[in-house]
Design a protein around this motif. Structure first.
Motif, PDB file in Angstrom:
ATOM      1  N   ILE A  63      10.908  -4.039  -6.633  1.00  0.00           N
ATOM      2  CA  ILE A  63       9.708  -2.774  -6.451  1.00  0.00           C
ATOM      3  C   ILE A  63       9.046  -4.235  -6.243  1.00  0.00           C
ATOM      4  CG2 ILE A  63       7.977  -1.733  -5.952  1.00  0.00           C
ATOM      5  CD1 ILE A  63       9.666  -0.089  -8.119  1.00  0.00           C
ATOM      6  N   VAL A  64       8.110  -5.154  -4.145  1.00  0.00           N
ATOM      7  CA  VAL A  64       7.692  -5.584  -4.484  1.00  0.00           C
ATOM      8  C   VAL A  64       5.950  -5.498  -3.818  1.00  0.00           C
ATOM      9  CG1 VAL A  64       7.387  -7.940  -3.463  1.00  0.00           C
ATOM     10  CG2 VAL A  64       9.544  -7.209  -4.066  1.00  0.00           C
ATOM     11  N   ILE A  65       5.456  -5.527  -4.230  1.00  0.00           N
ATOM     12  CA  ILE A  65       4.225  -4.475  -3.057  1.00  0.00           C
ATOM     13  C   ILE A  65       3.190  -5.921  -3.247  1.00  0.00           C
ATOM     14  CG2 ILE A  65       2.234  -3.591  -4.564  1.00  0.00           C
ATOM     15  CD1 ILE A  65       3.544  -2.082  -6.553  1.00  0.00           C
ATOM     16  N   TRP A  66       3.069  -6.115  -1.751  1.00  0.00           N
ATOM     17  CA  TRP A  66       2.309  -6.734  -0.772  1.00  0.00           C
ATOM     18  C   TRP A  66       1.151  -6.620  -0.176  1.00  0.00           C
ATOM     19  CZ3 TRP A  66       3.919  -6.174   4.187  1.00  0.00           C
ATOM     20  CH2 TRP A  66       5.070  -5.005   4.323  1.00  0.00           C
ATOM     21  N   ALA A  67       0.864  -7.655   0.209  1.00  0.00           N
ATOM     22  CA  ALA A  67      -0.933  -6.992   1.238  1.00  0.00           C
ATOM     23  C   ALA A  67      -0.531  -6.595   2.556  1.00  0.00           C
ATOM     24  CB  ALA A  67      -2.029  -8.177   0.832  1.00  0.00           C
ATOM     25  N   ALA A  99       1.931  10.034   5.478  1.00  0.00           N
ATOM     26  CA  ALA A  99       3.723  10.481   6.039  1.00  0.00           C
ATOM     27  C   ALA A  99       4.468   9.529   6.499  1.00  0.00           C
ATOM     28  CB  ALA A  99       3.675  11.729   6.030  1.00  0.00           C
ATOM     29  N   THR A 100       3.943   7.884   7.200  1.00  0.00           N
ATOM     30  CA  THR A 100       4.497   7.185   6.866  1.00  0.00           C
ATOM     31  C   THR A 100       4.357   5.701   6.438  1.00  0.00           C
ATOM     32  OG1 THR A 100       2.649   6.028   8.963  1.00  0.00           O
ATOM     33  CG2 THR A 100       3.649   7.977  10.022  1.00  0.00           C
ATOM     34  N   ARG A 101       5.305   4.703   6.626  1.00  0.00           N
ATOM     35  CA  ARG A 101       5.344   3.715   6.501  1.00  0.00           C
ATOM     36  C   ARG A 101       3.676   2.552   7.759  1.00  0.00           C
ATOM     37  NH1 ARG A 101       8.780   1.834   2.190  1.00  0.00           N
ATOM     38  NH2 ARG A 101       9.445   3.861   1.653  1.00  0.00           N
ATOM     39  N   THR A 102       3.332   2.646   8.027  1.00  0.00           N
ATOM     40  CA  THR A 102       2.949   2.477   9.627  1.00  0.00           C
ATOM     41  C   THR A 102       1.660   0.828   8.503  1.00  0.00           C
ATOM     42  OG1 THR A 102       0.402   1.756  10.815  1.00  0.00           O
ATOM     43  CG2 THR A 102       0.762   4.028   9.183  1.00  0.00           C
ATOM     44  N   PRO A 103       1.504  -0.570   8.600  1.00  0.00           N
ATOM     45  CA  PRO A 103       1.116  -1.448   8.055  1.00  0.00           C
ATOM     46  C   PRO A 103      -1.211  -0.831   8.085  1.00  0.00           C
ATOM     47  CG  PRO A 103       2.379  -2.005   9.839  1.00  0.00           C
ATOM     48  CD  PRO A 103       2.176  -0.766   9.955  1.00  0.00           C
ATOM     49  N   ARG A 104      -1.403   0.463   8.896  1.00  0.00           N
ATOM     50  CA  ARG A 104      -2.685  -0.104   9.678  1.00  0.00           C
ATOM     51  C   ARG A 104      -2.649   1.232   8.010  1.00  0.00           C
ATOM     52  NH1 ARG A 104      -5.489  -1.602  13.385  1.00  0.00           N
ATOM     53  NH2 ARG A 104      -6.599   0.266  13.649  1.00  0.00           N
ATOM     54  N   ARG A 105      -3.785   0.709   7.168  1.00  0.00           N
ATOM     55  CA  ARG A 105      -3.185   2.200   6.333  1.00  0.00           C
ATOM     56  C   ARG A 105      -4.850   1.767   5.589  1.00  0.00           C
ATOM     57  NH1 ARG A 105       1.911   3.479   5.147  1.00  0.00           N
ATOM     58  NH2 ARG A 105       0.701   4.940   3.432  1.00  0.00           N
ATOM     59  N   PRO A 106      -5.837   3.073   4.958  1.00  0.00           N
ATOM     60  CA  PRO A 106      -6.649   2.273   4.534  1.00  0.00           C
ATOM     61  C   PRO A 106      -6.828   1.177   3.522  1.00  0.00           C
ATOM     62  CG  PRO A 106      -6.281   4.950   4.164  1.00  0.00           C
ATOM     63  CD  PRO A 106      -5.041   4.357   5.236  1.00  0.00           C
ATOM     64  N   ASN A 107      -5.540   1.147   2.718  1.00  0.00           N
ATOM     65  CA  ASN A 107      -5.728   0.255   1.748  1.00  0.00           C
ATOM     66  C   ASN A 107      -4.284  -0.620   1.821  1.00  0.00           C
ATOM     67  OD1 ASN A 107      -7.691  -0.151  -0.600  1.00  0.00           O
ATOM     68  ND2 ASN A 107      -6.280   2.032  -0.326  1.00  0.00           N
ATOM     69  N   PRO A 108      -4.324  -1.653   3.143  1.00  0.00           N
ATOM     70  CA  PRO A 108      -3.039  -2.319   3.674  1.00  0.00           C
ATOM     71  C   PRO A 108      -2.669  -3.064   2.554  1.00  0.00           C
ATOM     72  CG  PRO A 108      -5.107  -3.884   3.628  1.00  0.00           C
ATOM     73  CD  PRO A 108      -5.778  -2.004   2.991  1.00  0.00           C
ATOM     74  N   ILE A 109      -0.991  -1.837   1.898  1.00  0.00           N
ATOM     75  CA  ILE A 109      -0.877  -2.113   0.770  1.00  0.00           C
ATOM     76  C   ILE A 109       0.517  -2.054   1.003  1.00  0.00           C
ATOM     77  CG2 ILE A 109       0.211  -1.546  -1.828  1.00  0.00           C
ATOM     78  CD1 ILE A 109      -2.397  -0.839  -2.551  1.00  0.00           C
ATOM     79  N   GLY A 110       1.371  -2.859   1.220  1.00  0.00           N
ATOM     80  CA  GLY A 110       3.011  -2.970   1.712  1.00  0.00           C
ATOM     81  C   GLY A 110       3.904  -2.900   0.445  1.00  0.00           C
ATOM     82  N   LEU A 111       4.877  -1.994   0.377  1.00  0.00           N
ATOM     83  CA  LEU A 111       6.363  -2.242  -0.882  1.00  0.00           C
ATOM     84  C   LEU A 111       7.135  -2.374   0.351  1.00  0.00           C
ATOM     85  CD1 LEU A 111       6.335   1.028  -3.183  1.00  0.00           C
ATOM     86  CD2 LEU A 111       8.375   0.377  -2.108  1.00  0.00           C
ATOM     87  N   THR A 112       8.000  -3.049  -0.780  1.00  0.00           N
ATOM     88  CA  THR A 112       9.461  -3.195  -0.035  1.00  0.00           C
ATOM     89  C   THR A 112      10.456  -3.372  -1.520  1.00  0.00           C
ATOM     90  OG1 THR A 112       8.345  -4.688   1.669  1.00  0.00           O
ATOM     91  CG2 THR A 112      11.241  -4.910   1.320  1.00  0.00           C
ATOM     92  N   ALA A 128      -3.750 -13.111  -4.749  1.00  0.00           N
ATOM     93  CA  ALA A 128      -1.608 -13.260  -4.370  1.00  0.00           C
ATOM     94  C   ALA A 128      -1.406 -14.368  -5.910  1.00  0.00           C
ATOM     95  CB  ALA A 128      -1.945 -14.519  -3.414  1.00  0.00           C
ATOM     96  N   ILE A 129       0.050 -13.504  -6.166  1.00  0.00           N
ATOM     97  CA  ILE A 129       0.544 -14.209  -7.068  1.00  0.00           C
ATOM     98  C   ILE A 129       1.645 -14.897  -6.588  1.00  0.00           C
ATOM     99  CG2 ILE A 129       0.673 -11.851  -9.053  1.00  0.00           C
ATOM    100  CD1 ILE A 129       3.226 -11.360  -7.869  1.00  0.00           C
ATOM    101  N   GLY A 130       1.317 -14.909  -5.600  1.00  0.00           N
ATOM    102  CA  GLY A 130       2.872 -15.963  -4.921  1.00  0.00           C
ATOM    103  C   GLY A 130       3.287 -15.179  -3.064  1.00  0.00           C
ATOM    104  N   PHE A 131       3.721 -16.236  -2.562  1.00  0.00           N
ATOM    105  CA  PHE A 131       3.734 -15.920  -0.735  1.00  0.00           C
ATOM    106  C   PHE A 131       5.611 -16.014  -0.710  1.00  0.00           C
ATOM    107  CE2 PHE A 131       0.070 -17.962  -2.182  1.00  0.00           C
ATOM    108  CZ  PHE A 131      -1.301 -17.662  -0.798  1.00  0.00           C
ATOM    109  N   VAL A 132       5.556 -15.291   0.341  1.00  0.00           N
ATOM    110  CA  VAL A 132       7.300 -14.633   0.763  1.00  0.00           C
ATOM    111  C   VAL A 132       7.652 -15.731   1.852  1.00  0.00           C
ATOM    112  CG1 VAL A 132       6.983 -13.413   2.451  1.00  0.00           C
ATOM    113  CG2 VAL A 132       8.874 -13.390   0.764  1.00  0.00           C
ATOM    114  N   ASP A 170       6.642 -14.179   7.344  1.00  0.00           N
ATOM    115  CA  ASP A 170       6.199 -14.978   7.020  1.00  0.00           C
ATOM    116  C   ASP A 170       4.747 -15.159   6.183  1.00  0.00           C
ATOM    117  OD1 ASP A 170       8.512 -17.827   6.355  1.00  0.00           O
ATOM    118  OD2 ASP A 170       6.755 -19.332   7.579  1.00  0.00           O
ATOM    119  N   GLY A 171       4.845 -16.058   5.088  1.00  0.00           N
ATOM    120  CA  GLY A 171       3.746 -16.435   4.276  1.00  0.00           C
ATOM    121  C   GLY A 171       2.809 -15.045   4.014  1.00  0.00           C
ATOM    122  N   THR A 172       3.503 -13.661   4.001  1.00  0.00           N
ATOM    123  CA  THR A 172       2.373 -12.915   2.776  1.00  0.00           C
ATOM    124  C   THR A 172       2.742 -12.834   1.614  1.00  0.00           C
ATOM    125  OG1 THR A 172       3.213 -10.460   4.498  1.00  0.00           O
ATOM    126  CG2 THR A 172       2.762  -9.876   2.800  1.00  0.00           C
TER     127      THR A 172
END
Lengths: 148, 148
Positions: free
Chosen positions: B54-58, B82-95, B6-10, B116-118
């Motif tokens: 661009i924020v990349i998070w777990a 082809a979706t933004r579902t959280p259930r991904r092989p690598n659980p990486i989110g992007l906002t 983690a480089i930080g938290f939201v 909160d806390g991601t």
């Protein structure tokens, strides 16, 4: 925290970082192929419908990080989170590519800037853009203006 | 492969996934604060100049993945990539967020959709957009058209 795993690898014309176009006005128009591992191919279902993809990958040939670095497009140092340098606390790269066509587990794409063999971590559909006229681009815009 | 840190938290208004706006026409306009860990604060140098990040998070509260899933915006299953579902092989989110202001190690941003806390993994400057008129958006555009 999760353990990253490759979902596939890219075939790119770039064998060495020195070959990747960098700096002001660098164009990323190289064609490449993202080959997804067979066990993840089903995850590509319906991806053909999207013109652009967000590809997230690992800088697997980068070691360590710097909090400040001087990018190829400027002569002043900037914070790592205000640049695209590979030397990041988490060595995660991101590229927007144009999807030319899908052939089974192969995605033929335009706009690669990764090294050949780079492990892919995730692919997401590119859904919307921030209108260009609302973007501010800080030090990069200043460097462009100085270059004239 | 690297070990994510983690480089930080939201700080976000969303305490539970059910609270995050989802599906067709969902707006992501919530304000939040990204708090970078003190040891990485220097990496924010000059970030103030950028309007969007661009924020990349777990997805730290997601377990496992599905190769096919039916997103909230459609009634048919699509491939995970082809979706933004959280259930991904690598659980990486992007906002993509709008940077409202920086206050030391705090980034006040608009457009958060994380819980909160991601944990945050990376921040990159948003440099350019694909022109909207060149985008194709596959099943999502079809679902929007059907909804009328």
């Amino acid at each position: 925290m999760f353990t990253p795993q490759a979902i596939g690898f890219v075939r790119s014309p770039y064998k060495d970082t020195a070959e990747v176009p960098k700096g002001l006005g660098a164009k990323h128009e190289a064609d490449g192929v993202i080959e997804i591992l067979p066990e993840f191919e089903l995850g590509l279902t319906d991806i053909e419908g999207f013109s652009h993809l967000i590809v997230i990958w690992a800088f697997d040939r980068s070691q360590g990080f710097d909090l400040l670095s001087t990018p190829p497009s400027d002569n002043r140092p900037h914070g790592v989170f205000a640049t695209r340098t590979p030397r990041r606390p988490n060595p995660i790269g991101l590229t927007i590519v144009k999807l030319l066509r899908r052939e089974g587990k192969l995605l033929h794409v335009r706009g690669v800037d990764m090294l050949d063999g780079t492990p892919m971590l995730d692919i997401k559909p590119y859904l919307s853009s921030i209108p260009s006229e609302t973007l501010r681009r800080g030090w990069l815009a200043e460097a462009e203006a100085q270059k004239g």
